[in-house]
Design an enzyme around this catalytic site. Sequence first.
Site, short mmCIF file in Angstrom:
data_model
loop_
_atom_site.label_atom_id
_atom_site.label_comp_id
_atom_site.label_asym_id
_atom_site.label_seq_id
_atom_site.Cartn_x
_atom_site.Cartn_y
_atom_site.Cartn_z
N TYR B 101 1.16 -1.64 -0.14
CA TYR B 101 -0.07 -0.03 0.17
C TYR B 101 1.19 1.20 -0.41
O TYR B 101 1.48 1.25 0.61
CB TYR B 101 -1.28 -0.28 1.02
CG TYR B 101 -2.29 1.37 1.13
CD1 TYR B 101 -3.14 1.41 0.77
CD2 TYR B 101 -1.41 2.33 1.50
CE1 TYR B 101 -3.97 2.44 1.11
CE2 TYR B 101 -1.48 3.65 1.82
CZ TYR B 101 -3.28 3.53 1.66
OH TYR B 101 -3.98 4.60 1.73
N GLU B 189 -3.96 7.06 -3.61
CA GLU B 189 -3.27 6.50 -3.28
C GLU B 189 -3.14 5.47 -4.10
O GLU B 189 -4.25 5.12 -5.43
CB GLU B 189 -3.79 5.58 -2.05
CG GLU B 189 -5.26 4.88 -2.20
CD GLU B 189 -6.23 4.22 -0.81
OE1 GLU B 189 -5.90 4.96 -0.31
OE2 GLU B 189 -7.06 3.54 -1.78
#
Lengths: 292, 382
Positions: B101, B189
């Site tokens: 991530y 993101e």
Amino acid sequence: MSILVNNATRLLVQGITGREGEFHSRAMLEYGTPIVAGMTPGKGGQSALDGRVPVYDTVAEAVEQTGANASCIFVPAPAAPDAMLEAAEAGIPLIFCITEGIPALDMLAVYHVLRAKGARLIGPNCPGATSVSEAKVGIIPGEIHRRGPVGLVSRSGTLTYEVVQAMTDAGLGQTTCVGIGGDPIVGSNFIDMLSMFNEDPETEAIVMIGEIGGDEEERAAAYCAREVRKPMAAFVAGRTAPPGRRMGHAGAIISGGAGTAESKRLALEAAGIRVADSPSQIPGLLRAAGVR
Amino acid sequence: MKLQEYRSKEILARHGVALLDGIVASTPAEARAAAERIGSPVVVKAQVLVGGRGKAGGVKLAATPAEAEARAAEIIGLVIKGVTVRTLLVVPAAEIAKEYYLGLILDRAAKAVTVIASADGGVEIEETAKTNPGAILRLPLHPLIGLREHNVRRVAFFLGLDPEQRRAFGPIMRGLYAAFMASDADLAEINPLVTTPGGELLALDAKIVLDDSALPRHPELEAMRDLAEEEPSEIAAREAGINFIKLDGNIGCMVNGAGLAMTTMDLVKLAGGEPANFLDIGGGAKADRVSTAFAIILDDPRVQAILVNIFGGITRGDEVARGIVEARASLQRTVPMVVRIVGTNSVEAADILRQANLITADSLDDAAAKAVAAALAEGGAA
């Protein structure tokens, strides 16, 4: 006593010749706030508010000529970050920014530059502060107040007025009422204001008005548990707000299960702060805590 | 404002982030053509702004163009959390060795753009934060000088990348940061960022959320708004400069100020009712804006009463009262209205309201109770 503003405040209004700037400057002057200068680039040498306030082209000139020691900013969002920087650059130690809709990344730079300069910023996207019967800076209606022992700090605008009115109607007066603003990046937080109220000898009790989003209320609760010995009451708006939606204020959003009204209520109650279900219950909670 | 995956990837690619080029499709035939052009197994992905599309069957693997067409036919029209899928992204299927991530957020407490990174990718970062907070790196960047090489290295080492992957990581981290800053994002993101068995680093999915306050200076990003995924009433409200969010109840709310608007909803609920919406008419509300606000609230047929709560400050009460009376006269449909106006020019406002025979209230609690009662009576009558 009171916090932030008082009889010694010498206020400069940036954007005094605009529609909102003029309307609210008039109200501030009528309240008794010493407005010593206005500032609108290109209108230097003129005067505002029926000749009562001289207008300058730059903040530096206004400070030099009038000794202004606080500023209130009403300029539109695209120009507001620069207005804050100009005020700090000219050495103004206390800056209120009423303007809403300022991009967060712009505020990031402004926040850190003002901090390095040692200037205190209240807002942006805030209603300002009123020290009752002394000075009012911003847009909080003057007539809702009554002088008394309670300090109030809030993230909202009109919700602040609602709570102040409820207190005044119940005969509970205020020292200073301040709205710190609903944006993600604001100059001063709850703890900054709570510590000032905590130090102010005339403030005997404190009311805190929070809302969903972020964790400022939780941090403030932890601070209060450690430092504040004055009676407190609180309200948190947004119990019915759905997650993931920005409720008007850019800061008011429940994300990833954090920032809910319930988590804030629990944190406040754990710190011994009484939390109201409705703004109208605030006076009763203060009375129950022994505030007269 | 949230951007769709394919829009977010478009922005990231422009800033040099490595990802697999996809093709947007809105029919099964287009999905088939896309798969043919890609020429390898593909993933067909629903483009919706709500989370959990994988679990809802909105992301499917297809080995051949014919399969891509079939999967697309299944996904188009699928309803995911109330949103009907209209657009697909067809991307080459990637082999995944490991998922990471990588995100940037505006951290309000730290007052900094902050890198969030984790070697546990592919899942909700909030979930990792709860179950294994030690697996997450939070790195606030200097607000005035931004992302520096030592920051990039710190993240790369935290993720445990090997030397070759670290070299590939630089452009991804720098591109994500550049995209975040250039588009005035709240969040950008990559989840997951993956390594392939061949050692390549790729952004497989991306999400960008923009700062609404900065949209006026980004017309090119405003143009990426997905109107198909918004309530028509919310679109109308935005165009009128009104903050409006549709909810499920039957009591419409019109309030000035976001905090007071939330409080009004809370008190409706406390009085036993259900708010139909959040609506903040903002500062200095004019008659025409009030009129638009009513139309937007009443567009929802479930609304059986409206609670107007205006506390003056920037907003002048008499202007609002006049606006309410005028607006009500021109409405197609009317419901009982409880109006409370306090503050600046409230005496004049009360006169105007009384002359127009509107229900007035002394306090917010009283107004909420009266609105709930009015909605009950209206519901009983209907």
